[in-house]
Design an enzyme around this catalytic site. Sequence first.
Site, PDB file in Angstrom:
ATOM      1  N   ARG A  61      -6.729  -1.634  -5.113  1.00 41.36           N
ATOM      2  CA  ARG A  61      -7.822  -2.489  -5.601  1.00 41.36           C
ATOM      3  C   ARG A  61      -8.643  -3.083  -4.462  1.00 41.36           C
ATOM      4  NH1 ARG A  61      -3.882  -5.415  -9.222  1.00 41.36           N
ATOM      5  NH2 ARG A  61      -2.539  -3.991  -8.130  1.00 41.36           N
ATOM      6  N   GLU A  98      10.510  -7.281  -2.414  1.00 40.88           N
ATOM      7  CA  GLU A  98      11.624  -8.001  -3.037  1.00 40.88           C
ATOM      8  C   GLU A  98      12.888  -7.118  -3.013  1.00 40.88           C
ATOM      9  OE1 GLU A  98      10.479  -9.378  -6.832  1.00 40.88           O
ATOM     10  OE2 GLU A  98      12.342 -10.502  -7.145  1.00 40.88           O
TER      11      GLU A  98
HETATM   12  P1  AMP Z   1       1.943  -9.670  -1.785  1.00 41.43           P
HETATM   13  O1  AMP Z   1       2.309  -8.636  -0.763  1.00 41.43           O
HETATM   14  O2  AMP Z   1       3.124 -10.327  -2.417  1.00 41.43           O
HETATM   15  O3  AMP Z   1       0.929 -10.667  -1.267  1.00 41.43           O
HETATM   16  O4  AMP Z   1       1.268  -8.884  -2.996  1.00 41.43           O
HETATM   17  C1  AMP Z   1      -0.052  -8.501  -2.909  1.00 41.43           C
HETATM   18  C2  AMP Z   1      -0.295  -7.145  -3.520  1.00 41.43           C
HETATM   19  O5  AMP Z   1       0.386  -6.956  -4.765  1.00 41.43           O
HETATM   20  C3  AMP Z   1      -1.767  -6.994  -3.822  1.00 41.43           C
HETATM   21  O6  AMP Z   1      -2.177  -5.691  -3.412  1.00 41.43           O
HETATM   22  C4  AMP Z   1      -1.888  -7.204  -5.302  1.00 41.43           C
HETATM   23  O7  AMP Z   1      -2.802  -6.288  -5.861  1.00 41.43           O
HETATM   24  C5  AMP Z   1      -0.498  -6.999  -5.872  1.00 41.43           C
HETATM   25  N1  AMP Z   1      -0.039  -8.117  -6.728  1.00 41.43           N
HETATM   26  C6  AMP Z   1       0.956  -8.982  -6.449  1.00 41.43           C
HETATM   27  N2  AMP Z   1       1.153  -9.859  -7.439  1.00 41.43           N
HETATM   28  C7  AMP Z   1       0.221  -9.583  -8.385  1.00 41.43           C
HETATM   29  C8  AMP Z   1      -0.124 -10.165  -9.658  1.00 41.43           C
HETATM   30  N3  AMP Z   1       0.522 -11.218 -10.165  1.00 41.43           N
HETATM   31  N4  AMP Z   1      -1.148  -9.617 -10.343  1.00 41.43           N
HETATM   32  C9  AMP Z   1      -1.822  -8.554  -9.840  1.00 41.43           C
HETATM   33  N5  AMP Z   1      -1.550  -7.964  -8.663  1.00 41.43           N
HETATM   34  C10 AMP Z   1      -0.541  -8.464  -7.935  1.00 41.43           C
END
Ligand code: AMP
Length: 173
Positions: A61, A98
Amino acid sequence: MKKIDLKKFIRDIPDFPKKGILFKDITTLLQDKDALKTSVDALAKAFAKKGIKYVVGIESRGFIFGTALAYKLGVGFIPVRKKGKLPAKTRSVTYSLEYGTDTLEIHADALKKGDKVVIIDDLLATGGTVGAVVKLVGDSGARIMGVGFVIELAFLNGREKLKGLPIVSLIQY
Ligand code: AMP
């Protein structure tokens, strides 16, 4: 164009892609011409006049907003992709999820020392993904002028992983 509240265009999908996750769906924002324009324009305003040479977008995205932003800023776009998708020689970074790990790649010749870039993804959650991309980009000697998101899940403190970098998010939860 009248001022619009971007938050209204984000659709919450409970238990996607797995139980317990409240997925923030941006397709409803993309579909609305004013919401799409407002979000790309806001990112462009935040990163204008910084001498940016490239927008680096994170699969998948981050490609949508990143490419539109690059077009608006009049600069080039560089994709960071999941392992095995980029055709030429790559550099990679592996980071923890995770459960288990994931690997992201960038073309080895995409960035040169001193190139000024902005990194874009749709959403900042724990910051693990963008933190890995900061390392991947930083290792090339490029200068990260900022990191931009449409959505920030502020309660997950992803900013902690981006200390010292200017962070822009358009919608916060
Ligand atoms: P993080 O590495 O935990 O910051 O997760 C970020 C990535 O996971 C991004 O590329 C987001 O598109 C996706 N992502 C994580 N949590 C969500 C959520 N609640 N809704 C949509 N996309 C998410």
